[in-house]
Design a protein around this motif. Structure first.
Motif, short mmCIF file in Angstrom:
data_model
loop_
_atom_site.label_atom_id
_atom_site.label_comp_id
_atom_site.label_asym_id
_atom_site.label_seq_id
_atom_site.Cartn_x
_atom_site.Cartn_y
_atom_site.Cartn_z
N VAL A 226 -12.78 -9.31 3.37
CA VAL A 226 -12.08 -8.48 2.39
C VAL A 226 -12.03 -7.07 2.95
O VAL A 226 -13.04 -6.54 3.43
N PHE A 227 -10.84 -6.46 2.89
CA PHE A 227 -10.64 -5.14 3.46
C PHE A 227 -10.10 -4.17 2.42
O PHE A 227 -9.35 -4.57 1.54
N ASP A 228 -10.47 -2.90 2.56
CA ASP A 228 -9.80 -1.82 1.85
C ASP A 228 -8.75 -1.31 2.82
O ASP A 228 -9.08 -0.88 3.93
N VAL A 229 -7.49 -1.38 2.42
CA VAL A 229 -6.38 -1.03 3.31
C VAL A 229 -5.74 0.25 2.81
O VAL A 229 -5.41 0.38 1.63
N SER A 230 -5.58 1.21 3.72
CA SER A 230 -4.89 2.46 3.40
C SER A 230 -3.84 2.71 4.48
O SER A 230 -3.91 2.15 5.58
N ALA A 231 -2.87 3.56 4.15
CA ALA A 231 -1.77 3.84 5.09
C ALA A 231 -1.52 5.33 5.16
O ALA A 231 -1.70 6.06 4.19
N LYS A 232 -1.09 5.76 6.35
CA LYS A 232 -0.66 7.14 6.50
C LYS A 232 0.51 7.16 7.48
O LYS A 232 0.63 6.30 8.34
N ALA A 233 1.36 8.17 7.30
CA ALA A 233 2.49 8.35 8.20
C ALA A 233 2.07 9.27 9.33
O ALA A 233 1.40 10.28 9.10
N ASP A 234 2.43 8.89 10.54
CA ASP A 234 2.17 9.70 11.73
C ASP A 234 3.51 9.93 12.44
O ASP A 234 3.83 9.22 13.39
N GLY A 235 4.28 10.87 11.95
CA GLY A 235 5.58 11.13 12.57
C GLY A 235 6.49 9.92 12.47
O GLY A 235 6.90 9.53 11.40
N VAL B 135 0.85 -1.18 0.00
CA VAL B 135 0.00 0.00 0.00
C VAL B 135 0.90 1.24 0.00
O VAL B 135 1.97 1.24 0.59
N TRP B 136 0.46 2.28 -0.70
CA TRP B 136 1.17 3.55 -0.74
C TRP B 136 0.76 4.40 0.45
O TRP B 136 -0.44 4.53 0.73
N ILE B 137 1.72 5.00 1.14
CA ILE B 137 1.42 5.90 2.24
C ILE B 137 0.74 7.14 1.65
O ILE B 137 1.27 7.79 0.77
N GLY B 138 -0.47 7.43 2.13
CA GLY B 138 -1.23 8.57 1.64
C GLY B 138 -1.92 8.31 0.32
O GLY B 138 -2.58 9.20 -0.22
N GLY B 139 -1.81 7.11 -0.21
CA GLY B 139 -2.42 6.79 -1.50
C GLY B 139 -3.80 6.18 -1.37
O GLY B 139 -4.37 6.10 -0.28
N ASP B 140 -4.33 5.77 -2.49
CA ASP B 140 -5.65 5.13 -2.51
C ASP B 140 -5.60 3.78 -1.79
O ASP B 140 -4.56 3.10 -1.82
#
Length: 171
Positions: free
Chosen positions: A112-121, A96-101
């Motif tokens: 089945v999951f929709d997985v998203s990622a974000k950076a938190d520091g 998964v792309w950080i901040g991506g779809d």
């Protein structure tokens, strides 16, 4: 065999695509990690305490779905550039792309999951959205350990399920 081929292909594409680029999340260390049961919360106990309020008709299905979605003893995490690749135990890996779809990830046929990622520091948070629940899992490195904080919410539950797990780095 298909699983290992897919896993190797994903790993190779992650590692070869941007070698030398700095990770946006310097605090999370790529590696293979094994659950430290003694220092971790018992995730199954956390589930049991929250689903105790469900009717006896709903409890078995909720228990099965929640337990299957959290049962992790070993994980491989690879962070390169803005991408995170994860393999839990012998499950199908995902990238998964950080901040991506969000990307679709099928744990088993009915989960089945929709997985998203974000950076938190210094940490990375993954959100797993399913038909009847949402799980936010935050990963951060502390020394050689990977500390994983998880919160699961669902309209079926009166309170969120919250637990912390510690994984020891093996490589």
């Amino acid at each position: 065999m298909r699983h290992w081929t897919l896993s190797a292909a994903i790993g190779a594409s992650i590692l070869s695509s941007s070698s030398g680029s700095a990770s946006p999340v310097q605090g999370v260390v790529s590696g293979i990690y094994v659950l430290d049961e003694e220092r971790s919360d018992n995730a199954f106990q956390a589930i049991e305490s929250v689903i105790a309020g469900l009717s006896s008709a709903k409890r078995p299905l909720a228990r099965m779905r929640l337990r299957k979605s959290i049962a992790v003893n070993r994980m491989r995490i690879s962070i390169v550039g803005d991408r995170v690749g994860i393999t839990y135990d012998d499950k199908v890996p995902f990238v998964v792309w950080i901040g991506g779809d969000p990307v679709k990830w099928k744990l088993i046929e009915v989960l089945v999951f929709d997985v998203s990622a974000k950076a938190d520091g210094e940490a990375i948070s993954l959100t797993f959205r399913g038909d009847d629940s949402e799980r936010i899992t935050t990963y951060r490195s502390v020394g050689q350990d990977l500390v994983v904080d998880t919160t699961i919410v669902s309209p079926l539950l009166s309170t969120p399920i919250v637990y912390k797990q510690i994984f020891n780095r093996t490589n």
